[in-house]
Design an enzyme around this catalytic site. Structure first.
Site, PDB file in Angstrom:
ATOM      1  N   SER A 690       0.800  -1.227   0.000  1.00 49.19           N
ATOM      2  CA  SER A 690       0.000   0.000   0.000  1.00 49.19           C
ATOM      3  C   SER A 690       0.835   1.280   0.000  1.00 49.19           C
ATOM      4  O   SER A 690       0.295   2.377  -0.032  1.00 49.19           O
ATOM      5  CB  SER A 690      -0.984   0.009   1.169  1.00 49.19           C
ATOM      6  OG  SER A 690      -0.283   0.137   2.364  1.00 49.19           O
ATOM      7  N   LYS A 733      -5.910   4.251   9.059  1.00 50.72           N
ATOM      8  CA  LYS A 733      -5.022   5.169   8.350  1.00 50.72           C
ATOM      9  C   LYS A 733      -5.542   6.604   8.457  1.00 50.72           C
ATOM     10  O   LYS A 733      -4.773   7.549   8.654  1.00 50.72           O
ATOM     11  CB  LYS A 733      -4.882   4.743   6.890  1.00 50.72           C
ATOM     12  CG  LYS A 733      -4.062   3.450   6.763  1.00 50.72           C
ATOM     13  CD  LYS A 733      -3.979   2.994   5.336  1.00 50.72           C
ATOM     14  CE  LYS A 733      -3.061   1.788   5.209  1.00 50.72           C
ATOM     15  NZ  LYS A 733      -3.023   1.274   3.847  1.00 50.72           N
TER      16      LYS A 733
END
Ligand code: ADP
Length: 803
Positions: A690, A733
């Site tokens: 990611s 996140k």
């Protein structure tokens, strides 16, 4: 043995010994001078010899047969050295034999056989009369021999007292030798050997030796006998004492401890209501135990085993009282929010209620530490009315930890599953297996294989633990597992489980949890009430932001406990009234803040991009740095990166190269430049795809000299063609970005649907940019290109960001 007596006649002096003399072969004994003994004579030739002797001077030559079994000895069957004896008395017995009493005289040697028929007649030569001078050595020898004979008597040898007196008083070595040897009861060969020694001193020396040996033998014999007797005495003594003890206990109305003990064990086995096979085994082991000595090592092992068998809840179960409404209430009581999770749990319980023997999936709570996985498990147990047990699988590498060690191992124990069941005390607890993502496999076996058997409803009705050695039914146990991440969970295990994700909490959620759950709980635990302490929202939020940094609320709870403890102490010391925690006085309770809000980077920089990572403990921001230098096109990657992350760095570079023209990068630059990408903090391992967009952005920035906007964070996987792929952990996140004071996040377009996971109040203050391609990311993240000259000036001066 023939009895011997001695008379003080000195044959050698008083009587003349003829040269020609009849010979009497004797068996089984050697006659010595001064020895008086009866002899039974049956052989025809021997009787003749005696008759002849009696007719003459009554003397006869006595020699021993070499082999006592020879009936008619020839001259060669006889020793040549013998003793001249005088027949003192003769008696004819009714059976034709005669009995004579002879006294040994001088020693002599056969010189010649004169006649063999009808009896032996021989010519002999007597030993010269050796009148020995007695020197010091002989004297010492003689004394020694006398002492040894006394010792022999003390060891139990029978020598008549008269003879002892004679021995005591004799002062001639030859005579002492003869007396001693006559009374020692030596074997024929030994005695003959001594008889043949002509020199009296040599003879006494030899006797001294023989006596020494004899004494040693006797003392050894005595010691052996004493030992044997000692052994027998000891066991007999113990036996008698034990019997007495029993008798005393009976008298006192007390029962014997051991049999009482055995009875208790037997009762326990009965109470355990084991399945037939187990009961049989327990009974068998108990019978073995009864036969063992109570102190034997094996006895305690067997005993422990029987106790394990007896204490396992083979047929003890709690009754389920599943009321869905009540269950819902309990879940609400114990947990703030978590609506989706609660709903899923209630559905699960509902199916269980309808279908008793549900072979359904096993719930697996996945999420960072401190988000309530364990406490959800506890609530489930509470709402079902079942026991709750929990074991941690973290670091379990050995199959034996799950399944136990075989009983042949010293100190063997059952595995953790059986131990957990025993702790629960019932065979249907809610059994939580923590950290299932942390089990490993190595040479000691694969614990996940054993776990598979535990969790498989098809197999776990006969789970076999190595120690118990009997199948145990685990099918009524409700297993729940927990993990921080799903990736490391072994595939076959994951297949059996239904993953329920719990993400980290926002500050507002934490505040809610603290107000309604943590604070009230800590108050009661510290014995204080709301009348003693007040923690308004503002300082509470400050505790959350400045004293903890976590996805869950574990440390928050600890800090709140800390506050309560301080106040509790003041109250215990006599203080009264209400203590109000404020922003101003917070540090007096908790000390200086442990975390300060992230310092925003001072300026936009070339080659430094803020990425977002998803870690075991929640989300975090990640500054990815890239820089170029003159070289040959090599790519260096540092910062403890995993393979997946390295590959995505290569993919990012390839993407930037393929888009060089569009980005305005001269195509020949790549061949002349080395690139270095570093991901702080260098010591923490990182992996995953990611960070792809972040690395691509950093590369695009260094090659185009365009600074990256410092107020933007990003996450997403990138393909070679520059497509942006979706990622996981959106909520974590986002929260991490927010904590870092960043309000704009670039996300993959495909993650747009997941925005619902993020609480509204968080969403409202954030700007999300959804990108489908890398071009969109770059367009949003990079500022205008700087002239090359300026860019290079700025680079060295930038401050390294921390996170
Ligand atoms: P985990 O097992 O996920 O590491 P725990 O279940 O041990 O976390 O939770 C840590 C503490 O936080 C517990 O005291 C728990 O009650 C509390 N807690 C966590 N989440 C919540 C919540 N949603 N509501 C109330 N308390 C919570």
């Amino acid at each position: 043995m023939a009895k011997t007596e001695t008379k003080n006649i000195d044959l050698q002096q008083s009587i003349e010994i003829p040269k020609k003399i009849p010979l009497l072969p004797i068996r089984d004994i050697v006659v010595f001078p001064y020895m008086v003994l009866p002899l039974f004579v049956g052989r025809e030739t021997s009787i003749k010899a005696i008759e002849v002797a009696l007719e003459g001077n009554r003397m006869i030559f006595l020699t021993s047969q070499k082999d006592i079994n020879v009936e008619n000895p020839s001259p060669s069957d006889l020793y040549t050295v013998g003793t001249v004896g005088v027949i003192m008395r003769m008696l004819k017995l009714p059976d034709g034999r005669i009995k004579i009493l002879v006294q040994g005289g001088a020693g002599a040697k056969t010189v010649k056989f004169l006649q063999k028929e009808p009896f032996y007649q021989v010519e002999i030569k007597t030993y010269p009369d050796a009148a020995t001078a007695i020197n010091l050595e002989t004297e010492a020898l003689m004394r020694n021999v006398k002492e040894q004979i006394e010792k022999l008597v003390s060891f139990g040898k029978v020598i008549l007292p008269d003879i002892m007196v004679v021995i005591e008083n004799v002062d001639d070595p030859g005579k002492l030798a003869d007396l001693a040897v006559a009374n020692m009861g030596l074997k024929v060969e030994q005695a003959q050997e001594i008889l043949e020694i002509a020199d009296p001193v040599a003879r006494i020396k030899r006797i001294n030796e023989a006596l020494g040996k004899e004494i040693e033998l006797l003392s050894m014999q005595q010691k052996i006998q004493a030992d044997v007797r000692g052994e027998i005495d000891k066991t007999q003594r113990e036996y008698f004492l034990r019997e007495q003890l029993k008798a005393i206990q009976r008298e006192l109305g007390e029962t014997d401890d051991r049999s009482e003990d055995m009875r208790e064990l037997r009762d326990k086995i009965k109470e355990a209501k084991m399945p037939e096979k187990a009961a049989k085994e327990a009974e068998k082991q108990l019978r073995r135990l009864e036969r063992m000595h109570p102190d034997a090592a094996e006895a305690s092992m067997t005993r422990t085993y029987i106790e394990w068998l007896a204490e396992l809840p083979w047929s003890k179960a709690t009754k389920d009282n599943l009321d869905l409404k009540a269950a819902h209430k309990i879940l609400e009581e114990d947990h703030y929010d978590l609506e989706k999770v609660k709903e899923r749990i209630l559905e699960y319980l509902a199916v269980r209620k309808l279908k008793e023997k549900m072979k359904g999936p096993i719930l697996c709570f996945v999420g960072p530490p401190g988000v309530g996985k364990t406490s959800l498990g506890k609530s489930i147990a509470r709402s079902l009315g079942r026991e709750f047990v929990r074991i941690s699988l973290g670091g379990v590498r050995d199959e034996a930890e799950i399944r136990g060690h075989r009983r042949t191992y010293v100190g063997a124990l059952p595995g953790r599953i059986i131990q957990g069941i025993k702790t629960a005390g019932y065979n249907n607890p809610v059994f939580m297996l923590d950290e299932i993502d942390k089990i490993g496999a190595d040479f000691r076996g694969d614990p996940s294989a054993a776990l598979l058997e535990v969790l498989d409803p098809e197999q776990n009705n006969s789970f076999s633990d190595h120690y118990i050695g009997l199948p145990f039914d685990l099918s009524r146990v409700m297993f729940i597992t927990t993990a921080n991440m799903t990736d490391p969970i072994p595939g076959p295990l994951k297949d059996r489980m239904e993953i329920i994700r719990l993400s980290g909490y926002t500050e507002q959620e934490k505040l809610g949890i603290a107000k309604s759950y943590l604070v009230p709980r800590q108050l009661t635990e510290h014995g204080i009430t709301e009348k003693n302490i007040s923690i308004p929202d503002k300082p509470l939020l400050q505790v959350i932001a400045q004293y903890t940094r976590e996805a869950g609320v574990r440390n928050l709870e600890r800090e709140i406990a800390h506050l309560c403890r301080k106040v509790a102490r003041k109250i215990a010391e006599g203080a009264t009234g209400m203590f109000t925690i404020t922003s101003a006085n917070l540090h007096t309770y908790l000390g200086v803040p442990k975390f300060m809000p992230e310092v925003e980077r001072e300026q936009d920089e070339i080659g430094v991009v803020t990425g977002l990572a998803w870690t075991e403990t929640g989300g975090d921001i990640l500054y990815i740095e890239a820089t170029t230098m003159r070289g040959k096109g090599a790519l260096t990657l540092t910062g403890h990166l995993g393979d997946v992350m390295k590959e995505s760095a290569h993919a990012a570079l390839t993407y930037v190269r393929s888009r060089a023209e569009k980005l305005g990068i001269p195509p020949d630059v790549f061949g002349k430049t080395d690139v270095h990408i570093h991901v702080p903090a260098g010591a923490i391992p990182k992996d995953g795809p990611s960070a792809g967009v972040t690395m691509a952005t950093a590369l695009a920035s260094v090659f185009t000299n365009a600074p990256v906007r410092r107020d933007i964070a990003m996450t997403g996987e990138v393909t070679l063609r520059g497509r942006v792929m979706p990622i996981g952990g959106l909520k974590e996140k986002t929260l991490a970005a927010r904590r870092a004071g960043i309000n704009t996040i670039i996300l993959p377009k495909e993650n747009e649907k997941d925005l619902d996971d993020i609480p509204k109040n968080v969403r409202q203050n954030m700007k999300f940019i959804f990108a489908e391609t890398m071009d969109e990311v770059i367009a949003n993240a990079l500022r205008k290109k700087l002239p090359r000259r300026i860019a290079h000036k700025r680079l060295p001066g930038r401050s390294r960001a921390t996170h």
